[in-house]
Design a protein around this motif. Structure first.
Motif, short mmCIF file in Angstrom:
data_model
loop_
_atom_site.label_atom_id
_atom_site.label_comp_id
_atom_site.label_asym_id
_atom_site.label_seq_id
_atom_site.Cartn_x
_atom_site.Cartn_y
_atom_site.Cartn_z
N LEU B 408 -58.77 -5.55 -49.59
CA LEU B 408 -58.51 -4.44 -50.49
C LEU B 408 -58.77 -3.11 -49.81
O LEU B 408 -57.99 -2.17 -49.92
CB LEU B 408 -59.40 -4.57 -51.74
CG LEU B 408 -58.94 -5.58 -52.78
CD1 LEU B 408 -60.01 -5.78 -53.83
CD2 LEU B 408 -57.65 -5.11 -53.43
N VAL B 409 -59.90 -3.04 -49.09
CA VAL B 409 -60.25 -1.78 -48.45
C VAL B 409 -59.23 -1.43 -47.37
O VAL B 409 -58.85 -0.28 -47.19
CB VAL B 409 -61.67 -1.86 -47.86
CG1 VAL B 409 -61.95 -0.67 -46.97
CG2 VAL B 409 -62.68 -1.92 -48.99
N GLU B 410 -58.81 -2.46 -46.69
CA GLU B 410 -57.80 -2.20 -45.67
C GLU B 410 -56.44 -1.95 -46.31
O GLU B 410 -55.50 -1.56 -45.65
CB GLU B 410 -57.73 -3.37 -44.69
CG GLU B 410 -58.91 -3.35 -43.72
CD GLU B 410 -58.99 -4.60 -42.88
OE1 GLU B 410 -57.96 -5.31 -42.78
OE2 GLU B 410 -60.06 -4.88 -42.33
N ALA B 411 -56.38 -2.19 -47.61
CA ALA B 411 -55.18 -1.93 -48.39
C ALA B 411 -53.98 -2.69 -47.86
O ALA B 411 -52.93 -2.11 -47.57
CB ALA B 411 -54.90 -0.43 -48.46
N GLU B 412 -54.18 -3.97 -47.70
CA GLU B 412 -53.06 -4.81 -47.28
C GLU B 412 -52.82 -5.86 -48.36
O GLU B 412 -53.71 -6.16 -49.15
CB GLU B 412 -53.40 -5.52 -45.97
CG GLU B 412 -53.47 -4.58 -44.79
CD GLU B 412 -54.22 -5.21 -43.63
OE1 GLU B 412 -54.69 -6.35 -43.80
OE2 GLU B 412 -54.34 -4.56 -42.60
N SER B 413 -51.68 -6.43 -48.33
CA SER B 413 -51.22 -7.51 -49.20
C SER B 413 -51.95 -7.61 -50.54
O SER B 413 -52.97 -8.25 -50.67
CB SER B 413 -51.31 -8.87 -48.49
OG SER B 413 -52.63 -9.25 -48.30
N TYR B 414 -51.38 -6.94 -51.52
CA TYR B 414 -52.01 -6.91 -52.83
C TYR B 414 -51.87 -8.22 -53.58
O TYR B 414 -52.69 -8.55 -54.42
CB TYR B 414 -51.37 -5.81 -53.68
CG TYR B 414 -51.26 -4.53 -52.93
CD1 TYR B 414 -52.40 -4.00 -52.31
CD2 TYR B 414 -50.05 -3.86 -52.82
CE1 TYR B 414 -52.30 -2.82 -51.61
CE2 TYR B 414 -49.96 -2.68 -52.12
CZ TYR B 414 -51.08 -2.16 -51.50
OH TYR B 414 -51.01 -1.01 -50.82
N ASP B 415 -50.80 -8.95 -53.26
CA ASP B 415 -50.52 -10.16 -54.04
C ASP B 415 -51.67 -11.14 -53.98
O ASP B 415 -52.13 -11.65 -55.00
CB ASP B 415 -49.24 -10.82 -53.56
CG ASP B 415 -48.05 -9.89 -53.77
OD1 ASP B 415 -48.23 -8.93 -54.56
OD2 ASP B 415 -46.99 -10.12 -53.17
N ILE B 416 -52.16 -11.37 -52.76
CA ILE B 416 -53.28 -12.30 -52.60
C ILE B 416 -54.44 -11.85 -53.48
O ILE B 416 -55.07 -12.65 -54.18
CB ILE B 416 -53.77 -12.33 -51.13
CG1 ILE B 416 -52.61 -12.62 -50.21
CG2 ILE B 416 -54.90 -13.32 -50.97
CD1 ILE B 416 -53.02 -12.67 -48.75
N CYS B 417 -54.71 -10.55 -53.42
CA CYS B 417 -55.84 -10.03 -54.17
C CYS B 417 -55.65 -10.25 -55.65
O CYS B 417 -56.56 -10.67 -56.35
CB CYS B 417 -56.00 -8.54 -53.93
SG CYS B 417 -56.12 -8.15 -52.22
N PHE B 418 -54.45 -9.99 -56.08
CA PHE B 418 -54.21 -10.12 -57.50
C PHE B 418 -54.40 -11.56 -57.95
O PHE B 418 -55.06 -11.83 -58.95
CB PHE B 418 -52.81 -9.62 -57.85
CG PHE B 418 -52.69 -9.30 -59.29
CD1 PHE B 418 -53.22 -8.11 -59.78
CD2 PHE B 418 -52.13 -10.19 -60.18
CE1 PHE B 418 -53.15 -7.82 -61.12
CE2 PHE B 418 -52.06 -9.90 -61.52
CZ PHE B 418 -52.57 -8.70 -62.00
N GLU B 419 -53.86 -12.46 -57.14
CA GLU B 419 -54.02 -13.87 -57.45
C GLU B 419 -55.50 -14.26 -57.50
O GLU B 419 -55.96 -14.96 -58.38
CB GLU B 419 -53.34 -14.72 -56.38
CG GLU B 419 -52.01 -15.29 -56.81
CD GLU B 419 -51.32 -15.94 -55.62
OE1 GLU B 419 -51.98 -16.76 -54.94
OE2 GLU B 419 -50.15 -15.60 -55.38
#
Lengths: 858, 622
Positions: B408-419
């Protein structure tokens, strides 16, 4: 020698010299003290004069109306007013410590005047008894008064600030049966008595009583030590009485009595020992009697002023006009129609310099300066003579200068001091400076126009602060300001008083102009309270000026309350908000809240963010109904909805309400109402739906509770409701809740696996896993089993995990290192994973080995 | 057990501040004669315990109670309420008094407000018709020193009050506290502030100086050179991340409260299972050690947990290594004296020392040995705690959470985070944990089934978080990428054992807040003005006038200034809305770097972590 003339004016009383320099030629005209009642304030204070209505006097070219006139000590008229009070004759008149003129008339009414002859409201009375019985005599002290009524009762006010009269104990012999009249009264001030209450000395017949609030005790005095030993103790008191006049010494320790047989007797109040006993030529009581400091006692009959000391023959002064004795702490001022003199014992330092034939070091130093001025070599000779005691000589000259009223002589003495100082190495040099500074102040206030003839000793006792306050009271603001500046004192008091006085006096000056004048001076003093000046302006009825002034007040804690009191609510709110002090904002809010109708109040705070937010915070805690009104009137419908929702929640929480009837009815109604309100705005569809679902859930929960007869559903979440259903093995209900709320499949799988694991229904779990391919994968099953610590069950599902990393981790968690490693090896980023496993497995072992040796110690 | 923090080496004389508070409290209580019952609001009692020993209070003839809805049970006829000026407490007090009246119990009531009286509170007392029955006074406790370099204003609700309710009382409080400090240490000449609250505090502070000036002649040259004010709002990312320093982790998992953690006694190696015990961190005075102090004439009060001081700011990974190293050396020492140990195994510690002396050791050696013995309890304590922490940190879920935060902090691939977040919700993981990630997600990117899992009462939390700008419903473009890049918030290959950058505290992420402080101190904010504009709230850099010309230069560049007269300058960093232990560690790291000529004092409304911060946004329903 030049000094001879100084000492020639002194009189010797036994071994002590007294002097009586004239301080002022009175500036007044046609004032005859004998025709008037006169009140002179101590510490060089003002003189109040009014025609004596107990005497028959001839009226010259003057009005029959009596005038109260107030002069300064030099006889300059300060103010005057016509006296036309009812209530009978003026019995007593005196100045209080704070220079208020207290005058008491026959019926016990007290009229108070300030130095400007302005009546201070309200008038006070000494009480009903005084009114009925008439006051016949009163004795004042600095802060109080005692009145004697015709009925022989004593009443007292012991503090002029509170003005509360109270009755003192009855004196035997003064009661109505005996109808004796006391021969004289005296007062011992509260500060000198043991009890801290005032004590009145009353001479009745042969007795002297000490009277306070509770009792009247007669006192007896011991015989004079020495030869008269044949007299009995008991008789001595009788020998003294009846006493015709008595006064208490300035320190309250001694009492001077003038007896029926013409003796002046001084006794100690505590020791009861007689210190002086002198027989006068006549037994006629003196008109006035006064202590001269603590040194001697003065007695005045017409034209004859006699001074009695402890030893030796008394000194007589003769006057061809009436005089008034004004006792001071260090002497007596003698006021006559034409002049004011100050009688005091010659100070030691002055005596050592000016006494005829004195060869004291100080005298020689003073003489040396004289020689020096005349360029005589004798100066040096003198100095050499006193070399060893030079500093002592300098000190004496400084001290003597301080006691001098004559400026030329002050200068001569100070010059002598500084001359000597030049040759003296170990003298504190600032002593000269200090005395100079004090003398400058004293000379300034002694100027006849100001007319405060303070001696240095009086000045020190009075303190500069009080002197300043007296000056400003007399409206000598400029001098007060100069003196404050000169002495390095705070100018605030002076400027503040000036500003207030200026406002009072400038009723006709326009606001803007007056403001300019005021600001000009107020700026002189940093940190001055503009709010206080503004309050005064408001009290003077100049609200607009007050508003302009308060604008300049930097302290919001003072500014805001004042703005409220002058009705500037808007400005108050702005200022309070600017200050950042929320407490002040609350102050304003409550003020407006109380004063205005709700709608007006709402409109006022709606536009002010901080005020509005604070009001909401307060009302949320304490006035929820009112808050709803606010939100409704300002169109914040969703906030009302939140409140309703919360209300429904509170209703459920309240244990009192949940007893008895089922509450879900009203609760659900509130929620539905909330949902409705939410739906009125576009932005709150989410909340609207949530509230609607909440209501639905509550209804279902109640049904469940009813059908299961278990009160465990209400107020749990949807997930928890489903879980509870599964735990109770009520799958149908669970499925119903699921479909009602459209619970997603994924969530359903997580929920159900964990619920089944809780009740350890492994069979059902396995069955569930086989129903269809789980949308979540098999992770929920693995985790549920591991959490329940069922390795065997977990092993059923781990191999089904599709992600190799996950699989490896799962093996690792149940401690199967080999399988974990195998899975990791198959995974792509296996190296990193392997490393982590190794770490976790080894780290715990490290701690265990480390802990071993310390265990016994801690 | 002593909880009062040790302040011996503080760069400012914080002890005098604490002593002043002590005196004020004691005098207030002494004003009331006889025995009395002191009813403290529970949170405040924690703060008070940091400035005065409970035993001292008891010596004043006090019965201690915590304020709650329940009526006070006491025989005392005098009841003293010591409460913060919070509206909700007033109802409790009013109901207590009304309860007494209904039972015809006559008592004297005193309400002492901390830090000052409040119109709103008294209004409630008035409306409940009890105001004339109570004596109202104030106890001006505006701050509590927590450590040599940390001051807390004890305003846990500050962030929520300001952002959600618009109640900015805490800003006034902070300004007042700083102004109080100025009365002791001089007017701070340089002020930098970032964020709405901070700029407001700077403004109020200036007003206070006008209204109630600190007389510069009385105080002399200001001891604090620079004041840096930062709103928590400016950097909400950092507290939402899991802290990785030792002290930070302790706080995340065990919740440090008033300088101590509470753990199950089995964790500390005690045999009694299931019993909770308090473990103090900053200060440790152990009975055994005290006895030795008496025995050897050492000064008791200088005992500080040196080991903790050494390790608290380190990355936890390193702490484990350090502990291992220390333990190994100690183990060797142990073997050396093992014979002695065997010899007097059954003796108590005091006699053990004596026995050692008999065995012809010199006194200095003896003292060395005792000192080592003294560090033994510390050693064991921290080994126990560290091990306890590893049980959390080695968990898969913890590691994946860190992964997620990093992503999240690196602000990459939101989808994984959302899942991932979705799954957390499905699992009904603690709500605060979920919200922490959601907030992180919302700030670093753009913004459910939440209510279903956790219950509808939490709709308020969402509403609050949204009001505070922490959750955003609509899509909007985030500045995070730019901020992250320009300020170099992601630092690759950090060696946590030999850190060169503050990023070590989050194993690779340099806290934005501390970067801003670093910039402010080293080169001022002018060079990064563009970035500051991207962050919430205005910023301000001013010099305050009215001092005798001080020789300080424009910025605190290098060693040229401050040390000129042999004195390090002091920078006061104030966090409005709270600060985490990891951030404190990062600041300490900055100040400890070589060639740095300033000391840092950190002041905060409260020490927080992501969870406690989010909890403040959860209205306690009902």
């Amino acid at each position: 020698m030049a000094n001879v003339s100084v000492a020639a004016e002194w009189q010797l009383l036994y071994n002590r010299y007294y002097r009586k320099p004239e301080i002022y030629q009175m500036r007044w005209k046609h004032v005859d003290l004998s025709r008037n009642k006169v009140a002179c304030a101590s510490f060089g204070g003002p003189i109040a004069v009014i025609r004596d209505d107990s005497k028959i006097v001839q009226l010259y070219a003057e009005s029959a109306l009596r005038k109260l006139r107030i002069f300064n000590s030099a006889g300059v008229l300060l103010s005057e007013t016509v006296w036309k009070h009812p209530g009978g004759r003026l019995i007593g008149m005196s100045w209080s410590d704070d220079q208020t003129l207290i005058s008491i008339v026959q019926d016990g009414t007290i009229y108070r005047y300030n130095i400007h002859a302005e009546l201070i409201q309200p008038n006070v009375t000494m009480g009903k008894e005084c009114f009925e019985q008439n006051v016949v005599e009163c004795v004042f002290w600095g802060n109080g008064v005692v009145c004697l009524t015709e009925g022989g009762q004593l009443f007292c006010i012991s503090d002029f600030k509170t003005m509360k009269p109270y009755k003192l104990a009855d004196v035997p012999g003064l009661t109505e049966d005996d109808m004796l009249q006391p021969t004289c009264l005296a007062v011992r001030e509260p500060q000198y008595t043991m009890s801290g209450n005032v004590e009145v000395l009353v001479a009745v017949g042969h007795e002297i009583y000490v009277v306070d609030e509770d009792e009247a005790q007669s006192i007896r005095f011991d015989e004079p030590s020495g030869e008269d030993s044949e007299m009995q103790n008991d008789d001595y008191g009788n020998l003294i009485g009846p006493v015709q006049k008595m006064i208490v010494s300035p320190n309250g320790k001694f009492l001077t009595l003038f007896t029926h047989d013409g003796r002046v007797v001084v006794v100690g109040m505590e020791s009861k020992q007689i210190a002086i006993d002198y027989s006068c030529e006549s037994a006629l009581p003196p008109q006035q009697m006064a202590w001269c400091g603590m040194d001697s006692v003065l007695l005045y009959w017409d034209e004859d002023l006699m001074m009695v000391g402890p030893l030796g023959d008394p000194v007589h002064y003769f006057y061809d006009e009436p005089v008034i004795l004004i006792p001071e702490c260090d002497g007596v001022r003698i006021l006559s129609n034409t002049s004011l003199e100050f009688l005091q014992r010659v100070p030691d330092s002055t005596e050592s310099i000016f006494k005829i034939g004195s060869t004291s070091p100080a005298a020689l130093l003073y003489d040396a300066l004289d020689h020096f001025d005349r360029r005589s070599a004798k100066a040096d000779e003198n100095l050499r003579l006193i070399r060893s005691s030079l500093s002592e000589a300098v000190e004496s000259c400084i001290d003597a200068a301080g006691h001098e009223f004559d400026v030329t002589r002050q200068r001569a003495l100070l010059r002598a001091a500084s001359y000597g100082q030049a040759f003296s190495s170990n003298f504190q040099r600032d002593r000269v400076q200090e005395t100079c500074r004090t003398l400058r102040v004293l000379n300034a206030v002694r100027d006849p126009d100001i007319g405060i003839p303070l001696s240095i000793q009086q000045y020190k006792l009075l303190t500069p602060v009080v002197l300043i306050s007296r000056l400003i009271n007399a409206h000598s603001h400029l001098l007060a300001l100069r003196i404050s500046e000169y002495l390095g004192m705070n100018k605030e008091v002076v400027i503040m008083h000036w500003a207030c006085a200026k406002i009072t006096a400038s009723a006709s000056t326009p606001d803007a102009h007056l403001l300019e004048i005021l600001l000009d001076k107020l700026q002189l003093c940093k940190g001055i309270s503009y709010a206080a000046v503004a309050t005064h302006a408001d009290n003077c009825g100049r609200r607009k000026l007050a508003a302009m002034l308060v604008e300049h007040e930097p302290r919001s804690t003072k500014q805001v309350p004042l703005l409220l009191s002058i009705g500037e609510e808007d400005t108050a709110l702005v200022k309070a908000t600017e200050s950042g002090d929320t407490d002040l904002v609350y102050l304003v809010i409550f003020h407006i809240w109380q004063k205005r109708p709700p709608l007006e109040f709402f409109a006022m705070i709606q536009g002010r963010v901080l005020a509005r937010d604070l009001f909401v915070a307060y009302a949320r805690c304490h006035k929820q109904e009112f808050l709803k009104d606010f939100f409704l009137s300002t169109g914040q419908i969703h906030e009302v909805a939140f409140l309703l929702w919360k209300e429904s929640w509170d209703m459920g929480k309240n244990p009192m309400a949940s007893k008895g009837s089922p509450l879900h009815g009203p609760r659900i109604k509130l929620m539905e109402k909330a949902s409705n309100l939410f739906s009125q705005t576009k932005e709150h569809t989410f909340e609207s739906k949530a509230a609607e679902e909440h209501a639905k859930l509550l209804r279902i929960q109640h049904e469940l509770e009813a059908s299961t007869k278990q009160a465990i559903f209400v107020d749990s979440s949807i997930n928890d409701t489903i879980r509870t259903c599964i735990v109770l093995r009520n799958n149908r209900a669970a499925a119903k809740v699921k479909s009602e709320f459209k619970v997603s499949d994924k969530r359903w799988y997580w929920l159900k696996t964990f619920a089944l694991a809780t009740i350890k229904d492994w069979e059902a779990l396995e069955k569930f896993s086989k129903e269809k391919r789980p949308p979540t994968g098999f992770r929920p099953f693995v985790e549920a089993c591991i959490d329940a610590d069922e390795k065997a069950e977990a092993l059923k599902y781990i191999p089904k995990l599709s992600d190799l990393v996950e699989r490896g981790e799962a093996y690792a968690r149940i401690g199967m290192a080999k399988e974990a490693a195998d899975a990791a090896a198959q995974a792509n980023d296996g190296g990193e994973l392997l490393e982590r496993f190794r770490k976790t497995f080894s780290q715990n072992a490290i701690f265990d080995t480390l802990k071993m040796p310390f265990q016994g110690v801690s | 057990m002593a909880q009062i923090p040790n302040l011996e080496n503080a760069p400012l004389n914080l002890k005098s501040i604490r002593e002043k508070s002590q005196r004020e409290l004691v005098n207030l209580l002494k004003d009331i004669r006889g025995t009395k019952c002191l009813v403290i609001d529970p949170k405040l009692s924690g703060s008070v315990s940091l400035i005065i020993q409970t035993s001292t209070l008891k010596e004043l003839g006090l019965e201690l109670r915590h304020l709650s809805e329940e009526p006070v049970q006491t025989e005392c006829t005098k009841v003293v309420y010591l409460v913060r000026s919070q509206l909700s407490f007033m109802k409790h007090i009013a109901s207590h008094i009304q309860n007494d009246i209904s039972k015809a119990i006559q008592r004297d009531y005193y309400v002492y407000f901390v830090p000052r009286r409040s119109v709103a509170c008294e209004k409630i007392l008035e409306q409940e018709k009890v105001h004339n029955l109570v004596t109202v006074k104030e106890f001006p406790l505006y701050m509590v020193p927590l450590d040599e370099d940390v001051i807390s204003f004890e305003l846990e609700l500050s962030e929520k009050d300001c952002l959600v309710d618009g109640d900015v009382s805490s800003l006034w409080h902070v300004a007042k506290a700083i102004h109080e400090l100025e009365f002791s240490f001089g007017v701070i000449p340089k002020v930098r502030a970032k964020g709405k609250g901070s700029v407001r505090v700077a403004d109020i502070l200036n007003r206070m100086q006008v209204e109630e000036p600190v007389n510069t002649n009385d105080v002399g040259r200001p001891e604090v050179d620079t004041l840096i004010l930062l709103d928590r709002e400016v950097d909400m990312v950092t507290p939402m991340c899991t802290q990785l320093t030792y002290e930070g982790l302790l706080n995340e998992f065990l919740h440090i409260s008033n300088g101590a953690v509470e753990v199950d006694s089995s964790v500390m190696g005690s045999q009694q299972e299931g019993k909770k015990m308090k473990v103090p961190l900053n200060s440790s005075i152990f009975d055994a050690w005290n006895r030795n102090c008496d025995f050897l004439g050492l000064d008791k009060h200088t005992v500080v947990d040196k080991l903790f001081k050494e390790t608290r700011d380190l990355n936890f990974e390193v702490v484990v290594q350090v502990l291992r190293q220390k333990a190994t050396t100690m183990k060797e020492d142990y073997t050396e004296i093992n014979s002695v140990r065997l010899f007097c195994r059954s003796l108590p510690l005091g006699s053990l020392v004596f026995a050692v002396e008999v065995m012809t050791q010199t006194v200095s050696e003896l003292k060395d040995f005792v000192k080592k013995l003294n560090s033994l309890p510390e050693m064991t304590r921290h080994i126990h705690l560290a091990q306890h922490l590893t049980t959390f940190t080695s968990k898969q879920s913890f590691l994946s959470q860190l992964d997620m935060e990093q992503t999240l902090v690196e602000a990459e691939s939101y989808d994984i985070c959302f899942e991932y977040i979705e799954e957390l919700i499905h699992k009904q993981e603690p709500l605060t944990k979920v919200l922490r990630l959601l907030v992180l997600f919302s700030i670093t990117n753009s913004g459910t089934e939440l209510l279903h899992s956790y219950g509808f009462e939490h709709v308020n939390v969402l509403n609050n978080l949204e009001k505070a700008g922490l959750l955003k419903k609509q899509e909007f473009k985030s500045n995070w990428q730019t901020v992250k890049r320009t300020l170099k918030l992601i630092v690759e290959d950090t060696d946590t054992s030999r850190p060169v950058d503050i990023a070590y505290v989050y194993s690779g992420y340099a806290p934005l807040s501390i970067r801003l402080v670093q910039q402010a101190i080293h080169s001022g904010w002018r060079p990064i003005e563009d970035i500051l504009k991207l962050l919430p709230g205005p910023h301000l850099e001013t010099k305050r006038s009215g001092f005798p010309s001080s020789p300080s230069v424009d910025s605190l560049h290098g060693a040229s200034n401050g040390v000129a007269d042999g004195r390090r300058s002091v920078v006061l960093v104030v966090f409005i809305g709270g600060v985490t232990f990891a951030e404190i560690s990062a600041l300490r790291f900055l100040a400890s770097k070589e060639g740095v000529a300033y000391d840092l004092i950190i002041a905060t409304t409260k020490i927080i972590n992501g969870a406690t911060l989010i909890e403040t946004f959860m209205d306690k329903q009902g």
